[in-house]
Design an enzyme around this catalytic site. Structure first.
Site, PDB file in Angstrom:
ATOM      1  N   LYS A 129      41.277  24.226  29.156  1.00  0.00           N
ATOM      2  CA  LYS A 129      42.571  24.702  28.655  1.00  0.00           C
ATOM      3  C   LYS A 129      42.934  25.991  29.387  1.00  0.00           C
ATOM      4  O   LYS A 129      42.434  27.066  29.069  1.00  0.00           O
ATOM      5  CB  LYS A 129      42.517  24.975  27.147  1.00  0.00           C
ATOM      6  CG  LYS A 129      43.918  25.089  26.559  1.00  0.00           C
ATOM      7  CD  LYS A 129      43.997  25.986  25.345  1.00  0.00           C
ATOM      8  CE  LYS A 129      44.004  27.430  25.692  1.00  0.00           C
ATOM      9  NZ  LYS A 129      45.094  27.892  26.552  1.00  0.00           N
TER      10      LYS A 129
ATOM     11  N   GLU B 210      33.088  35.504  28.169  1.00  0.00           N
ATOM     12  CA  GLU B 210      33.403  36.494  29.211  1.00  0.00           C
ATOM     13  C   GLU B 210      34.623  37.254  28.708  1.00  0.00           C
ATOM     14  O   GLU B 210      35.743  36.752  28.784  1.00  0.00           O
ATOM     15  CB  GLU B 210      33.713  35.796  30.535  1.00  0.00           C
ATOM     16  CG  GLU B 210      32.543  35.018  31.139  1.00  0.00           C
ATOM     17  CD  GLU B 210      31.466  35.919  31.723  1.00  0.00           C
ATOM     18  OE1 GLU B 210      31.706  37.132  31.893  1.00  0.00           O
ATOM     19  OE2 GLU B 210      30.378  35.398  31.997  1.00  0.00           O
TER      20      GLU B 210
ATOM     21  N   CYS C 113      39.402  42.073  34.538  1.00  0.00           N
ATOM     22  CA  CYS C 113      38.427  42.556  33.553  1.00  0.00           C
ATOM     23  C   CYS C 113      37.492  43.567  34.217  1.00  0.00           C
ATOM     24  O   CYS C 113      36.933  44.428  33.560  1.00  0.00           O
ATOM     25  CB  CYS C 113      37.631  41.393  32.981  1.00  0.00           C
ATOM     26  SG  CYS C 113      36.871  40.400  34.269  1.00  0.00           S
TER      27      CYS C 113
ATOM     28  N   GLU D 208      41.778  48.562  27.445  1.00  0.00           N
ATOM     29  CA  GLU D 208      41.952  48.021  28.795  1.00  0.00           C
ATOM     30  C   GLU D 208      43.389  48.303  29.213  1.00  0.00           C
ATOM     31  O   GLU D 208      44.319  47.913  28.501  1.00  0.00           O
ATOM     32  CB  GLU D 208      41.788  46.502  28.749  1.00  0.00           C
ATOM     33  CG  GLU D 208      40.404  46.000  28.904  1.00  0.00           C
ATOM     34  CD  GLU D 208      40.395  44.481  29.103  1.00  0.00           C
ATOM     35  OE1 GLU D 208      40.833  43.767  28.198  1.00  0.00           O
ATOM     36  OE2 GLU D 208      39.932  44.031  30.159  1.00  0.00           O
TER      37      GLU D 208
HETATM   38  P1  NAP Z   1      43.658  36.071  25.917  1.00  0.00           P
HETATM   39  O1  NAP Z   1      44.969  36.400  25.321  1.00  0.00           O
HETATM   40  O2  NAP Z   1      42.446  36.291  25.112  1.00  0.00           O
HETATM   41  O3  NAP Z   1      43.776  34.537  26.366  1.00  0.00           O
HETATM   42  C1  NAP Z   1      42.734  33.902  27.053  1.00  0.00           C
HETATM   43  C2  NAP Z   1      42.830  32.413  26.836  1.00  0.00           C
HETATM   44  O4  NAP Z   1      42.654  32.140  25.445  1.00  0.00           O
HETATM   45  C3  NAP Z   1      44.152  31.797  27.222  1.00  0.00           C
HETATM   46  O5  NAP Z   1      43.934  30.491  27.714  1.00  0.00           O
HETATM   47  C4  NAP Z   1      44.885  31.731  25.891  1.00  0.00           C
HETATM   48  O6  NAP Z   1      45.829  30.694  25.884  1.00  0.00           O
HETATM   49  C5  NAP Z   1      43.747  31.393  24.955  1.00  0.00           C
HETATM   50  N1  NAP Z   1      43.951  31.758  23.561  1.00  0.00           N
HETATM   51  C6  NAP Z   1      44.600  32.818  23.047  1.00  0.00           C
HETATM   52  N2  NAP Z   1      44.524  32.794  21.697  1.00  0.00           N
HETATM   53  C7  NAP Z   1      43.803  31.700  21.358  1.00  0.00           C
HETATM   54  C8  NAP Z   1      43.382  31.117  20.124  1.00  0.00           C
HETATM   55  N3  NAP Z   1      43.690  31.667  18.959  1.00  0.00           N
HETATM   56  N4  NAP Z   1      42.650  29.983  20.170  1.00  0.00           N
HETATM   57  C9  NAP Z   1      42.339  29.418  21.346  1.00  0.00           C
HETATM   58  N5  NAP Z   1      42.715  29.908  22.550  1.00  0.00           N
HETATM   59  C10 NAP Z   1      43.435  31.038  22.550  1.00  0.00           C
HETATM   60  O7  NAP Z   1      43.438  36.841  27.287  1.00  0.00           O
HETATM   61  P2  NAP Z   1      44.403  36.934  28.544  1.00  0.00           P
HETATM   62  O8  NAP Z   1      45.481  37.900  28.217  1.00  0.00           O
HETATM   63  O9  NAP Z   1      44.784  35.573  29.032  1.00  0.00           O
HETATM   64  O10 NAP Z   1      43.429  37.540  29.643  1.00  0.00           O
HETATM   65  C11 NAP Z   1      43.161  38.879  29.748  1.00  0.00           C
HETATM   66  C12 NAP Z   1      41.848  39.214  29.084  1.00  0.00           C
HETATM   67  O11 NAP Z   1      40.812  38.433  29.666  1.00  0.00           O
HETATM   68  C13 NAP Z   1      41.429  40.647  29.311  1.00  0.00           C
HETATM   69  O12 NAP Z   1      40.874  41.165  28.129  1.00  0.00           O
HETATM   70  C14 NAP Z   1      40.359  40.536  30.398  1.00  0.00           C
HETATM   71  O13 NAP Z   1      39.442  41.605  30.411  1.00  0.00           O
HETATM   72  C15 NAP Z   1      39.719  39.258  30.032  1.00  0.00           C
HETATM   73  N6  NAP Z   1      39.008  38.678  31.171  1.00  0.00           N
HETATM   74  C16 NAP Z   1      37.649  38.700  31.153  1.00  0.00           C
HETATM   75  C17 NAP Z   1      36.950  38.209  32.239  1.00  0.00           C
HETATM   76  C18 NAP Z   1      35.452  38.228  32.257  1.00  0.00           C
HETATM   77  O14 NAP Z   1      34.881  37.515  33.079  1.00  0.00           O
HETATM   78  N7  NAP Z   1      34.782  38.973  31.397  1.00  0.00           N
HETATM   79  C19 NAP Z   1      37.642  37.679  33.334  1.00  0.00           C
HETATM   80  C20 NAP Z   1      39.039  37.677  33.310  1.00  0.00           C
HETATM   81  C21 NAP Z   1      39.713  38.176  32.214  1.00  0.00           C
HETATM   82  P3  NAP Z   1      47.404  30.974  25.834  1.00  0.00           P
HETATM   83  O15 NAP Z   1      47.664  32.123  26.719  1.00  0.00           O
HETATM   84  O16 NAP Z   1      47.989  29.710  26.332  1.00  0.00           O
HETATM   85  O17 NAP Z   1      47.683  31.238  24.402  1.00  0.00           O
END
Ligand code: NAP
Length: 484
Positions: A180, A256, A290, A387
Site C-alpha cells: 500500500k 521504520e 527520515c 521532525e
Molecule cells: P505517514 O503519514 O505515517 O504515512 C505513511 C504511510 O502510512 C502512508 O502510506 C499512509 O497512507 C499510511 N497511513 C497513514 N495513516 C494510516 C492508518 N491509520 N492506517 C494505515 N495506514 C496509514 O507518514 P508520511 O507522511 O507518508 O511519511 C513521513 C514519515 O515517514 C516521517 O515521519 C519520516 O521520518 C518517516 N519515514 C521513516 C523512514 C525510516 O526508514 N525510518 C523512511 C522514510 C520516512 P496515506 O498517505 O495514503 O494515508
C-alpha cells in the site's frame, strides 16, 4: 527523454490483485506538488478490495515459498536490469509526483534499484545450522522459513526505495505481499509492479492497493489471521496505532519510523567536510527524509564560522520545479508541510534564535519553502523536538563533549546521528554513547542497500537492507532429533 504525458500514459492506474489490474468507481487524483496540477487519477481501494488482495496473496503463498531460490533470485535480478534500462522514466515519475529534483530522483533509482540486486543475491544464501546438543544425545537443526503473506505500507518521500526495500527481501525470502503506497505518491509503485510483472513474477505474489482511506483498508487486513506480517515505514504516531492493531494477531512487525537526527560538529572537525556533509544530510529530498539532520549541534568555537559557510552555500541554491535544469530545491509535498516549516521557524525565532537566511513560504503556485538557516536556537524551541521535514537548518551551539552527547540524545527518536571529528578516540566514544540505530562518522549520507537500516527508541523496530533485511521475512524453526 520521454515526455511527461507519454510517461504518465504508460503508468497503470488500477489496483493490482491476483495478477489483474482492476479499476474502481471512485478514484484518487495524484497531483504535482510543484504546480498543484492533477497528473492522473487512480483507483481507490475499499475494504473488500483489501480482502481480495489478501485472498490472492494467500492462494499462491505455498507455491511461491516452494519456488526455487534461484528462480526467485533471477526474477529480482531481471527486475534490477529492467530498472536500469528505464532509469530515466522512474526518475521523471518520482520528480513529477513527489517534487524532488531530477538528479536526486536519479540517485533514488540507483539506491532503490540496489535492493533488487542485493536481495537477488541474498535469495540464494538463506542458511541454517546443524549442531550437537551439549549432552551429546541429540542433534539440533535450525532452519529458516518464509513468514507468509505480508502487508507493506510505504510513505511518500522515497516512492521507489521505500517500496523496493520491503518488496525485494520479502520476495527473496519466499513471501507473497500486499503493498500500500502513500496516496500522495502511488505512481512509482504502480510502475514498478508493472516492471515486476515483465520480469516474470507470477500472478498473486505481489498485489497493490491504492486508497484514500488507509485505515479502512488496513484494519481488516491486520485483524485477518491469514496475514502474518506488517512492515511499515512512516511517522511514529501512525506506526504506534498500527502496532496496537497488529497486536490482535500478534503479527510480526517491522517499523521504520520518524527521526530527529543530531548532526554534531566538534571544533577539531574538517569544517569543509562538515559543511558538505551538512548540505547532503539536510537538503537532500528538500529536507523530507527520515535521515535528515534535524539539529546541528556545533561546538561554540566554530559555530559562527560553520553558520557563515552553510548560509553561503544555501544562498546559492536554486528553487523550482524538479524537472528544470539546475534546480536544487523542489517543492515540499503539500501546503501543510509549508505551513509547518514556517511555524517551526517562527517559534524558534520568537524564542531567541537568529534567522540568517530564508524563513518564508514562496508566493505563487506549488508548495515551496525557502531554504533557511537559523542559529543560536534555544532549548524549548519546537524545532528541536519535531521532525522539520523541510529545508530548514537549525544550529545549537555546545560547549564540551558531555554537553554534545546530552543534547544529541535529548529526543525520543533514535534513527541516525552524524558526527564530525578528526579525533578517532572521540569518534569511538560517540559510537558508544549516542542512542542511535545508525551513524555517519564524518559523512552526511549513510543509506546503502548492503547495510542494516533502522532505528532505536521511537524510531522503530527491525532493520531493512544488509544481511539482516531478509530475516525480517523469515521465521526461525528449531528441530531436535535424537542421535541415530
Ligand atoms: P505517514 O503519514 O505515517 O504515512 C505513511 C504511510 O502510512 C502512508 O502510506 C499512509 O497512507 C499510511 N497511513 C497513514 N495513516 C494510516 C492508518 N491509520 N492506517 C494505515 N495506514 C496509514 O507518514 P508520511 O507522511 O507518508 O511519511 C513521513 C514519515 O515517514 C516521517 O515521519 C519520516 O521520518 C518517516 N519515514 C521513516 C523512514 C525510516 O526508514 N525510518 C523512511 C522514510 C520516512 P496515506 O498517505 O495514503 O494515508
Amino acid at each position: 527523454m520521454i515526455s511527461e504525458s507519454d510517461l504518465l500514459a504508460k503508468v497503470p492506474t488500477g489496483l493490482f490483485i491476483g495478477g489483474e489490474w482492476r479499476s474502481t468507481e471512485k478514484t484518487i487524483d495524484v497531483t504535482d506538488p510543484a504546480t498543484g496540477a492533477v497528473l492522473v487519477s487512480i483507483a481507490d481501494a475499499s475494504a473488500d478490495d483489501a480482502t481480495a488482495a489478501l485472498d490472492a496473496a494467500v492462494a499462491v503463498q505455498d507455491e511461491w515459498a516452494a519456488t526455487a531460490p534461484r528462480t526467485r533470485s533471477n526474477i529480482l535480478r531481471k527486475a534490477f536490469d529492467l530498472m536500469q534500462e528505464r532509469r530515466d522514466e522512474f526518475a521523471l515519475l518520482m520528480t513529477l509526483e513527489m517534487g524532488k529534483p531530477l538528479a536526486e530522483a536519479q540517485g533514488e533509482v540507483t539506491y532503490g534499484g540496489e535492493f533488487l540486486r542485493w536481495f537477488s543475491e541474498e535469495a540464494v544464501r538463506i542458511t541454517g545450522r546443524y549442531g550437537v546438543n551439549p549432552e551429546g544425545t541429540g542433534r539440533t537443526i535450525v532452519s529458516q522459513h518464509p513468514v507468509g503473506p505480508c502487508y507493506l505500507i510505504t510513505p511518500w518521500n522515497f516512492p521507489l526505495a521505500m517500496a523496493t526495500r520491503k518488496i525485494a527481501p520479502a520476495l527473496a525470502a519466499g513471501c507473497t505481499v500486499i503493498v500500500k503506497p502513500a496516496s500522495l505518491t502511488p505512481l512509482t509503485t504502480l510502475y514498478f509492479v508493472k516492471l515486476l510483472e515483465e520480469a516474470g513474477l507470477p500472478a498473486g505474489v505481489v498485489n497493490v492497493l491504492t486508497t484514500s482511506s488507509s485505515s479502512a483498508v488496513t484494519e481488516p487486513l491486520l485483524t485477518d489471521s491469514r496475514l502474518r506480517k506488517l512492515s511499515f515505514t512512516g511517522s511514529t504516531p501512525v506506526g504506534q496505532k498500527l502496532m496496537q492493531q497488529a497486536a490482535t494477531n500478534v503479527l510480526r512487525t517491522s517499523m521504520e519510523l520518524g527521526g530527529n537526527a543530531p548532526f554534531v560538529v566538534f571544533d577539531d572537525a574538517d569544517l569543509d567536510a562538515a559543511v558538505d556533509g551538512a548540505m547532503a544530510a539536510k537538503f537532500r529530498n528538500i529536507g523530507q527524509a527520515c535521515t535528515a539532520a534535524n539539529r546541528f549541534i556545533v561546538q561554540e568555537s566554530v559555530a559562527d564560522e560553520f553558520a557563515r559557510r552553510v548560509t553561503e552555500r544555501v544562498q546559492g541554491f536554486r528553487i523550482g520545479r524538479g524537472t528544470e535544469e539546475g534546480v536544487t530545491i523542489g517543492p515540499l509535498i503539500d501546503g501543510r508541510a509549508v505551513k509547518k516549516a514556517g511555524e517551526l521557524v517562527d517559534d524558534a525565532v520568537s524564542k531567541g534564535a537568529t534567522l540568517l537566511t530564508g524563513g518564508s513560504a514562496v508566493d505563487g503556485e506549488g508548495s515551496f519553502f525557502e531554504p533557511t538557516v537559523i542559529t543560536d536556537v534555544k532549548t524549548g524551541s519546537q524545532i528541536l523536538r519535531e521532525e522539520i521535514f523541510g529545508p530548514v537548518l537549525a544550529i545549537v551551539p555546545f560547549s564540551d563533549e558531555a554537553d554534545a552527547i546530552r543534547l544529541a540524545n535529548d529526543t525520543e527518536y533514535g534513527l541516525v546521528s552524524y558526527v564530525f571529528t578528526k579525533d578517532l578516540a572521540r569518534g569511538q566514544r560517540m559510537i558508544d554513547k549516542l542512542e542511535t540505530g545508525m551513524m555517519g562518522l564524518n559523512v552526511g549520507v549513510i543509506s546503502n542497500a548492503s547495510a542494516p537500516f533502522g532505528g532505536v527508541k521511537q524510531s522503530g523496530i527491525g532493520r531493512e537492507g544488509g544481511f539482516e533485511g531478509i530475516h525480517e521475512y523469515l521465521s526461525t524453526k528449531y528441530t531436535m532429533t535424537p542421535v541415530a
